[in-house]
Design an enzyme around this catalytic site. Sequence first.
Site, mmCIF file in Angstrom:
data_model
loop_
_atom_site.group_PDB
_atom_site.id
_atom_site.type_symbol
_atom_site.label_atom_id
_atom_site.label_comp_id
_atom_site.label_asym_id
_atom_site.label_seq_id
_atom_site.Cartn_x
_atom_site.Cartn_y
_atom_site.Cartn_z
ATOM 1 C CB THR A 48 40.645 41.760 -10.598
ATOM 2 O OG1 THR A 48 41.041 42.486 -11.753
ATOM 3 C CG2 THR A 48 40.645 40.277 -10.902
ATOM 4 C CB THR A 49 40.153 42.119 -5.387
ATOM 5 O OG1 THR A 49 41.502 42.053 -5.871
ATOM 6 C CG2 THR A 49 40.092 41.435 -4.040
ATOM 7 C CE1 TYR A 112 38.963 34.710 -25.960
ATOM 8 C CE2 TYR A 112 37.784 36.171 -27.452
ATOM 9 C CZ TYR A 112 38.183 34.900 -27.084
ATOM 10 O OH TYR A 112 37.805 33.835 -27.851
ATOM 11 C CE1 TYR A 138 45.909 45.543 -12.610
ATOM 12 C CE2 TYR A 138 43.523 45.420 -12.680
ATOM 13 C CZ TYR A 138 44.731 44.918 -12.248
ATOM 14 O OH TYR A 138 44.763 43.783 -11.478
ATOM 15 N NE ARG A 143 43.526 38.784 -12.361
ATOM 16 C CZ ARG A 143 42.718 37.833 -11.895
ATOM 17 N NH1 ARG A 143 41.759 37.347 -12.662
ATOM 18 N NH2 ARG A 143 42.860 37.370 -10.663
ATOM 19 C CE LYS A 168 46.244 46.550 -9.184
ATOM 20 N NZ LYS A 168 44.903 45.962 -8.892
ATOM 21 C CB ILE A 210 45.973 48.948 -6.185
ATOM 22 C CG1 ILE A 210 46.027 50.447 -6.515
ATOM 23 C CG2 ILE A 210 44.528 48.466 -6.096
ATOM 24 C CD1 ILE A 210 45.376 50.824 -7.833
#
Length: 297
Positions: A48-49, A112, A138, A143, A168, A210
């Site tokens: 994401t980052t 989504y 993850y 999100r 994660k 992370i």
Amino acid sequence: MSTERLRGMGVALTTPFRQDETIDYDTLDSHIDYLIDGGADFIVALGTTAETPTLTPGEKHELACHILDYAGGRIPLVLGMGGNCTRALLEEMAAFERLGEFDAILSVVPYYNKPTQEGLYRHFSAIAKACPVPVILYNIPGRSGVNMNVDTIIRLARENIGRIIGVKEASGNMEQAQNVITRRPDGFLVLSGDDSLAHTMIGAGGDGVISVLGNAYPRQFTEMIHVSLDPERHDEATKMHQRFSALYSLLFKDGNPAGVKALLHQLFPSYCEVLRLPLVPVSDTTRRALAGEHLEN
């Protein structure tokens, strides 16, 4: 592979852009050197980052290959590879000829379309079966819109020993993290997805983080994580953790990775504070606050 290589302080790598929004590979290489020299334990690429939702498929492929060529063999590398269409994700894995050169993939809970727990189980089982390298789950309901519950994580871990090697955990729910830690099979990693909770999660038996903050302060944050992993140094680690308290909130006040890119530009002026829409730089207020919280390098 030994999961020991993926314990400690992993960095969720940013993607530096030039002013014209093209990828700045020279700055990326300098940044990777900075992380390795700072003692980071591993790097997560295309998470994401890294602003992956704003990268084209061609850019993601090129970026993954470049990171392999530049950093492969110098530090363990994890590739972010997830999606909300299982079939498309399996096709993407099959098409990426160099996937097997990574140490693992980090695969996010589908977003989504909000699958059920059974849907999550089948999705990740299919990924684990097809992927040539181990998988780290993850879980980030903020999100993805859905939480992967403890039973599903443990079911996947126990049925895919050696193929699904960790999670994660970024739900922000320490009770859930503790339950995963308590019930996990031997060797299954529990990594914090929140810098601010990393010390607490390690104290509960977790294996590391992370990190976003590690992009800017790899030496200091790696040291804190390593001290946290030593049960006999808990009080020392708590004091080190408190040094970062203001940065934990400031980095995410105006979204990620806007905060860490602002901080990186302040530390290294050659690192342009450029994001791709719909992401935008931090406010002037946040930028000034970050400048007031610099740590000694």
